[in-house]
Write an enzyme that holds these catalytic residues in place. Sequence first.
Site, PDB file in Angstrom:
ATOM      1  N   HIS A  33     -11.018  -1.940   6.339  1.00 39.76           N
ATOM      2  CA  HIS A  33     -10.856  -1.625   4.923  1.00 39.76           C
ATOM      3  C   HIS A  33     -11.898  -2.336   4.059  1.00 39.76           C
ATOM      4  O   HIS A  33     -12.380  -1.781   3.075  1.00 39.76           O
ATOM      5  CB  HIS A  33      -9.450  -2.029   4.471  1.00 39.76           C
ATOM      6  CG  HIS A  33      -9.109  -1.604   3.076  1.00 39.76           C
ATOM      7  ND1 HIS A  33      -8.802  -0.303   2.752  1.00 39.76           N
ATOM      8  CD2 HIS A  33      -9.032  -2.308   1.914  1.00 39.76           C
ATOM      9  CE1 HIS A  33      -8.548  -0.230   1.452  1.00 39.76           C
ATOM     10  NE2 HIS A  33      -8.678  -1.423   0.925  1.00 39.76           N
ATOM     11  N   HIS A  79      -4.973   4.476  -1.531  1.00 38.77           N
ATOM     12  CA  HIS A  79      -3.795   3.627  -1.324  1.00 38.77           C
ATOM     13  C   HIS A  79      -2.826   4.409  -0.446  1.00 38.77           C
ATOM     14  O   HIS A  79      -1.689   4.688  -0.816  1.00 38.77           O
ATOM     15  CB  HIS A  79      -3.165   3.221  -2.653  1.00 38.77           C
ATOM     16  CG  HIS A  79      -3.012   1.747  -2.795  1.00 38.77           C
ATOM     17  ND1 HIS A  79      -1.937   1.140  -3.388  1.00 38.77           N
ATOM     18  CD2 HIS A  79      -3.809   0.728  -2.386  1.00 38.77           C
ATOM     19  CE1 HIS A  79      -2.089  -0.175  -3.363  1.00 38.77           C
ATOM     20  NE2 HIS A  79      -3.214  -0.443  -2.753  1.00 38.77           N
TER      21      HIS A  79
END
Length: 691
Positions: A33, A79
């Site tokens: 990430h 998200h």
Amino acid sequence: MLSSEDHMAICSQLGRDITPLEAAAFENLWSEHCSYRSTKALLRTLPTDGKNVIIGPGDDAAIVSFSDKVALAIGMESHNHPSYVDPYDGAATGVGGIVRDIISMGAKPIALMDPLCFGTLDSEKTKNLFEHVVSGIGDYGNCIGVPVVRGDLIFDESYRGNPLVNVVAVGMLDPENIITGRVKTPGNRLILYGSRTGRDGLGGASFASRDLSEDAEAEDRPSVQVGDPYIEKLLIDATMAMCSTGKIRACRDLGAAGFAGASSEMASTWGARIIADNVPLRESGMNEVEIMLAESQERMLAEVAPEDVELIGSIAEKYDLAWADVGEVIAEPRYIVEFKGTVVCDLPIDLLVGGAPSCEREMLPYTLEKPFSRPDEDIRTLCLKVLAHPECAAKDWVFSQYDHDVQLRTVSLGPDAACIRLDGNGLYLTCGCNPRHIHLRPRDGTANAVLENVSNLACYGALPICAVDCLNFASPVHPEINWQIAESIAGMGEMCRHLDAPIVGGNVSLYNESDEFETQIKPTPMLGMIGKGEVIRRSPPEEGAILALIGTTRPEFGGSILDCITGCGGNAPETGDPAIVVSIRNMVQSGSFAAVTDLSRGGLLTALTKIAPRCSIEIRGDPIEVLFSESYARFLVAVHDRTILRDLPHTILGTVGGDALTILAGDETIRLTDEDMAASGQTIRDLMRID
């Protein structure tokens, strides 16, 4: 957990074992990430420069020029995993996070877009996720006073256990007052302000870099942040006030990897010494790992000269925000953290930030297209089924939850792109991609995603300024997924170069698969794009206007809405002709069309419902191909003089007017009245069964 290979490599370079805080910092900052270790070599192949680009990839957000007086900040974030575990808070904090990326550059947020992907609506679980994600986005955006002006909705079984929540934010600022996210001068102080730090969101970056387990909702709930939009609004106003003083040297929002991530990335040009004890806390007894790695929301970090600390602190206090001097910029390239008088982290800063080794993985091409099988249903039935598909259905239930008019800039929401008025011009916004096409042909499909977004802008005569992306894929450990990623990025780069639409920023979200449902998402390289043009207010074409189809239609049904409802298969679309898109843009600028829309999901049929739901057309050729093919670089236009189309490949279809959508196909006449289309259940509200 930090892998044994990474742990050994780090200890070998340091010549010692690492502390618990150092291990946690590496686990998060070396995660997929944060480090893009599987994709960074591919991302370097994308075009990132252009005549409007001021700051490209690498900061919290990109900065592009809009006019002599106005620059724009733009960013895109995902998200996904948090929104499956806690759909309301996961989606809400996704909005909050990307908005803070914008304000960290000194920009006031002015618009949001939200492309979303879910499983099919025959699942109560999916309906619950969908309802609460939309509610989370709407509530947060409405509370902070930033309009959601555009979005995209995709429903496919591959997202059943792993929905995608992507958000684009755009902000405006004075091009002379841009703030960046890298510290400038040793000796300057680091000021943390906003909410107090709690234990929520611990390990969020590493959580976003792995598959979702069957027990994700229970196990991973502590990894999901909880936001407060009212504090975010104060944070926006306070940051704008601080930036107006000219005393902020650098600024960064606290997102993935929390305070450790923001402070180390911000200080990577020099170094930093952090005093973890100084961080304002809302929970007692927190240790150094919790303080440094928690991803509590609504927090910012600023570099300030020592003599300006009191001024910046007073502004934070004015807006009732907690703040503290938490460290200093140092000349030595190290990242040092002290806690309770002890050094608990002392690392070479370039090893922690940017030192993650790249991953070389095998690629395996595949072929999934299957021969076309003609559907058994009659044309009228197929029309009603296509219009009832949730991706073609009316989205009023979603849009009604968003305040589009806050800030009083919104001109229109579509149908092809949103427009807000800015500095006497129109800022146009569009987003989306077609994962089903991309799944079948990753390179062509992603190139067409770029083309489709530029086509949306072209319908208003707008030139693309730039694009941002969110590359959502399943796990790259699978060779076929790794091939998807490489092919998609290649197709994106090729079309962006052709259409002068640089990729200025974005996000990579991998490991989007579910153990619970044994699903992998289809490749979803989602795009957000902005353009500039004159402010155009669209109106329906007058009765009697001539309808024409511009572009080349091919029998391309693979991944289409028709394929979704019938399983007909077929080839996915080849890359469309960008020259057609440029020609349409030029003709819109010259005022040639009474109306125009591009063809996308649902083909010609859904395009007709956008601009001419009452018309009469005659189809020459196979009606299934003409009505439902999803070939790209095609436009439905209404004109008063057909001769203006002579230099474009086109087919005259019919005229605007009448009391229904009337289609003459050979010996068959199909009439679709307003009542017919309403009866097909063509609204998201109907499909959700919401009162």
